[in-house]
Design a protein around this motif. Structure first.
Motif, PDB file in Angstrom:
ATOM      1  N   VAL A 265      22.517  -9.251 -33.686  1.00  0.00           N
ATOM      2  CA  VAL A 265      21.693  -8.201 -33.107  1.00  0.00           C
ATOM      3  C   VAL A 265      20.227  -8.609 -33.205  1.00  0.00           C
ATOM      4  O   VAL A 265      19.800  -9.173 -34.214  1.00  0.00           O
ATOM      5  N   ASP A 266      19.476  -8.356 -32.135  1.00  0.00           N
ATOM      6  CA  ASP A 266      18.037  -8.601 -32.136  1.00  0.00           C
ATOM      7  C   ASP A 266      17.315  -7.293 -32.427  1.00  0.00           C
ATOM      8  O   ASP A 266      17.599  -6.267 -31.792  1.00  0.00           O
ATOM      9  N   VAL A 267      16.377  -7.335 -33.385  1.00  0.00           N
ATOM     10  CA  VAL A 267      15.686  -6.124 -33.814  1.00  0.00           C
ATOM     11  C   VAL A 267      14.181  -6.383 -33.876  1.00  0.00           C
ATOM     12  O   VAL A 267      13.728  -7.522 -33.951  1.00  0.00           O
ATOM     13  N   ARG A 324      16.326 -12.011 -35.265  1.00  0.00           N
ATOM     14  CA  ARG A 324      17.762 -11.975 -34.979  1.00  0.00           C
ATOM     15  C   ARG A 324      18.504 -11.879 -36.301  1.00  0.00           C
ATOM     16  O   ARG A 324      18.285 -12.678 -37.218  1.00  0.00           O
ATOM     17  N   LEU A 333      26.790  -0.827 -32.975  1.00  0.00           N
ATOM     18  CA  LEU A 333      25.357  -0.577 -32.880  1.00  0.00           C
ATOM     19  C   LEU A 333      24.957  -0.380 -31.428  1.00  0.00           C
ATOM     20  O   LEU A 333      25.583  -0.925 -30.516  1.00  0.00           O
ATOM     21  N   ASP A 337      18.995   2.189 -32.191  1.00  0.00           N
ATOM     22  CA  ASP A 337      19.400   2.521 -33.561  1.00  0.00           C
ATOM     23  C   ASP A 337      18.321   2.093 -34.541  1.00  0.00           C
ATOM     24  O   ASP A 337      17.696   1.034 -34.388  1.00  0.00           O
ATOM     25  N   ARG A 353      14.374  -1.664 -35.713  1.00  0.00           N
ATOM     26  CA  ARG A 353      14.775  -0.928 -34.507  1.00  0.00           C
ATOM     27  C   ARG A 353      15.605  -1.861 -33.648  1.00  0.00           C
ATOM     28  O   ARG A 353      15.157  -2.960 -33.280  1.00  0.00           O
ATOM     29  N   VAL A 354      16.818  -1.455 -33.334  1.00  0.00           N
ATOM     30  CA  VAL A 354      17.716  -2.304 -32.545  1.00  0.00           C
ATOM     31  C   VAL A 354      17.199  -2.382 -31.112  1.00  0.00           C
ATOM     32  O   VAL A 354      17.053  -1.371 -30.428  1.00  0.00           O
ATOM     33  N   ASP A 356      18.546  -5.144 -28.971  1.00  0.00           N
ATOM     34  CA  ASP A 356      19.662  -5.672 -28.176  1.00  0.00           C
ATOM     35  C   ASP A 356      20.835  -5.967 -29.099  1.00  0.00           C
ATOM     36  O   ASP A 356      20.801  -6.926 -29.875  1.00  0.00           O
ATOM     37  N   PRO A 357      21.896  -5.151 -29.034  1.00  0.00           N
ATOM     38  CA  PRO A 357      23.081  -5.422 -29.847  1.00  0.00           C
ATOM     39  C   PRO A 357      24.063  -6.380 -29.180  1.00  0.00           C
ATOM     40  O   PRO A 357      25.134  -6.635 -29.732  1.00  0.00           O
ATOM     41  N   GLY A 380      12.767  -0.402 -27.468  1.00  0.00           N
ATOM     42  CA  GLY A 380      13.880   0.077 -28.276  1.00  0.00           C
ATOM     43  C   GLY A 380      14.476   1.353 -27.734  1.00  0.00           C
ATOM     44  O   GLY A 380      15.550   1.769 -28.174  1.00  0.00           O
TER      45      GLY A 380
END
Length: 606
Positions: A265-267, A324, A333, A337, A353-354, A356-357, A380
């Protein structure tokens, strides 16, 4: 119902306060009551006048139980931060406030307890200063005494105003219940509890877990049996199924097929406010925890806290505030999120903050920097236009699973079945399709056009319907092929000459199909006949039998002049042709719906 989580340093009176507010006992374990501190999550509830039922998730304040505390706070949209008037600002108060800030909790009330034991003024001022630098800025700060009851009515009023301002959850939302307790009940089996933030769970429903599908045998809301529960709610579910043995605290139950489970997941990671390691946040002995560092210095491994789940995440920095995460196990996710990253050693925290899941792999040199540029302006908040601009092409079902609504595509976007393309990608693909068809026709004029499936394969597209959606005039899609229209389709010169000769042959006798010898004489082999037929210059009635375009409708018109119904012999005579031609021609007319064959083998024109 509304749900509020407590937060604050150990032994600052959180449990005593919520017990006084509700008339219940939130410390459920004998050891908790013996030691005078909360070890596990506790749940109590009351009714606030004018606001309905309010449940409190009472979390432990001791530093050894931070993971349990975060399990209680994670799924809850509002908090009651408790600090004591007879103590200085303490490490766990700072750590809990930093966690609330990192999780983006914006609805809260601060209670300064034990105002009967000390002047609450200094604590009120310090608490006001601390929350002003967090997502809880503007939260009311009220002095109370659980022992004497002073300030409790004012606290109830502030809590009522807070819950009235909470956003209304969607009862139709997909269910995602983070499990914060699991236990067995004699005669019932496995029971799990959690905070249901949105959606609806009813008896008989099926929910998915990592172990498989589970069936909900029973629902309890605030200790009472119910047919169903609608978020926000504290719920206990009696569940059964093959996956029940693998379900424990930190697990999650979701609507089947509605969520994307991801381990990558990229946050966007933002450092939490000054935590217990900040110089101003030392305890009374001068001891402090670790300092909060910036995103660039993220440790290689951190604890990710999301919902009631805690697990290890490996970090890969992408940009100044972009990371990542590779998780030790997949989680359901969605875009937007909020989670918390925590270094247990330094106790530093980062809000996550998510973005791209379902991110693309990073395989090439410089892929991380390119990914950071792509995510630079991403907020986000779920946004279909932004997703399509980055992805170019996306599966609408997958977009819904990661929380992106697809009902209203942005202007210029192209929908092709379950697929969505942004306008720029669709334009580029349309140009590529035209180029490929033109190159093919130039190289192989006897086989004009390309199959949709072949184009999809050449362009790396997932389905033929995507190709069909981007075809632009003058190209046409017919019978699974993309080709130039018949009026503009060019045939080789030798085929044009042969077709012209046939047109002359058939000018006076349109149904006197040329013989095989005549076709060979003109050089019209099977491939050239096929090319002329695709170009609309010949009508291929059957193998070895060709007429001019429109001969089928002309034949139907001539046959309509006969008494109906008519025999094959009568048709042959009216059309001035042979049985070799009339039999397949009549079959063609039947298939085209121009004639109807009767049980006695006669026909009539429709």
């Amino acid at each position: 119902m509304h749900v509020i989580a407590t937060a604050g340093h150990v032994d600052h009176g959180k449990s005593t306060l919520v017990d006084a507010l509700t008339g219940m006992h939130s410390d459920r374990l004998e050891e908790e009551r013996r030691r005078g501190l909360s070890i596990e999550l506790g749940y109590v509830w009351t009714t606030l006048a004018g606001h309905g039922e309010v449940a409190f998730v009472d979390v432990p304040g001791h530093e050894r139980f931070v993971t349990t505390m975060l399990a209680g706070v994670g799924p809850v949209p509002a908090a009651l931060l408790v600090v004591a008037a007879d103590d200085p600002w303490m490490p766990q108060a700072a750590e809990h406030l930093a966690a609330l800030d990192a999780l983006g909790v914006r609805h809260g009330v601060v209670a300064v307890t034990r105002c009967d034991l000390a002047d609450p003024g200094p604590a009120l001022r310090r608490a006001t200063e601390e929350v002003a630098r967090t997502s809880l800025r503007g939260a009311p700060v009220v002095a109370v005494s659980a022992r004497t009851g002073e300030g409790l009515d004012a606290l109830r009023d502030h809590l009522g105003a807070m819950v009235a301002a909470l956003p209304e959850p969607d009862p139709r939302a997909d269910v995602r219940l983070w499990v914060d307790r699991r236990f067995s009940v004699k005669g019932a089996g496995t029971v799990v509890t959690g905070t249901l933030p949105a959606g609806r769970v009813a008896r008989g429903d099926e929910l998915a877990s990592t172990g498989g599908l589970l069936r909900v045998r029973g629902v309890q809301v605030l200790g009472r049996p119910a047919d169903a529960a609608t978020g926000v709610a504290r719920v206990a579910l009696n569940v059964t199924g093959d996956g029940v043995d693998g379900l424990d605290r930190g697990g999650v139950l979701v609507t089947p097929e509605a969520w994307h489970h991801t381990a990558i997941v990229d946050v966007r990671a933002v450092p939490g406010r000054e935590g217990p390691g900040h110089p101003d946040n030392s305890d009374s002995s001068g001891n402090s925890g670790g300092a909060v560092s910036g995103p660039a210095s993220l440790p290689a491994h951190l604890q990710l806290h999301v919902g009631a789940t805690s697990l290890t995440a490996r970090t890969r920095p992408l940009g100044p505030d972009l990371v990542r995460l590779t998780l030790e196990r997949p989680l359901p996710l969605r875009v937007g999120d909020r989670a918390l990253l925590r270094d247990p050693g330094s106790r530093a925290v980062w809000g996550a903050r998510v973005l791209d899941p379902d991110p693309p792999p990073l395989r090439r040199r410089g892929a991380g920097a390119a990914r950071a540029r792509a995510l630079g302006a991403v907020s986000g908040d779920p946004d279909l236009a932004s997703e399509l601009a980055r992805r170019g092409l996306a599966d609408s079902a997958q977009l819904r699973r990661i929380g992106v609504p697809t009902a209203e595509p942005p202007p210029g976007a192209v929908r092709a079945g379950r697929w969505l393309l942004d306008a720029e990608r669709a334009e580029r693909l349309g140009t590529e399709v035209a180029r490929l068809v033109s190159e093919h026709d130039a190289a192989d004029p006897l086989d004009p056009g390309l199959p949709l499936t072949a184009l999809a394969d050449r362009l790396g597209l997932p389905a033929a319907e995507v190709v069909a959606a981007v075809v632009r005039a003058p190209l046409q899609v017919a019978r699974g092929r993309v080709r130039a229209p018949a009026a503009t389709a060019a045939l080789p010169a030798e085929v044009e000459r042969a077709v012209a000769a046939l047109e002359a042959d058939l000018a006076g006798a349109p149904f006197a199909a040329p013989t095989a010898d005549r076709l060979a004489e003109l050089g019209l082999d099977v491939r050239r006949v096929g090319a002329a037929a695709k170009a609309g210059r010949l009508l291929r009635v059957a193998p070895g039998i060709v007429l001019l375009p429109g001969a089928d409708r002309t034949a139907a018109a001539w046959l309509a002049e006969l008494p109906q119904p008519f025999t094959t012999s009568e048709a042959r005579q009216r059309l001035g042709t042979t049985r070799r031609v009339v039999l397949p021609l009549l079959d063609l007319l039947d298939r085209a719906g121009l004639t109807r064959r009767l049980p006695d083998d006669r026909r009539e024109v429709r």
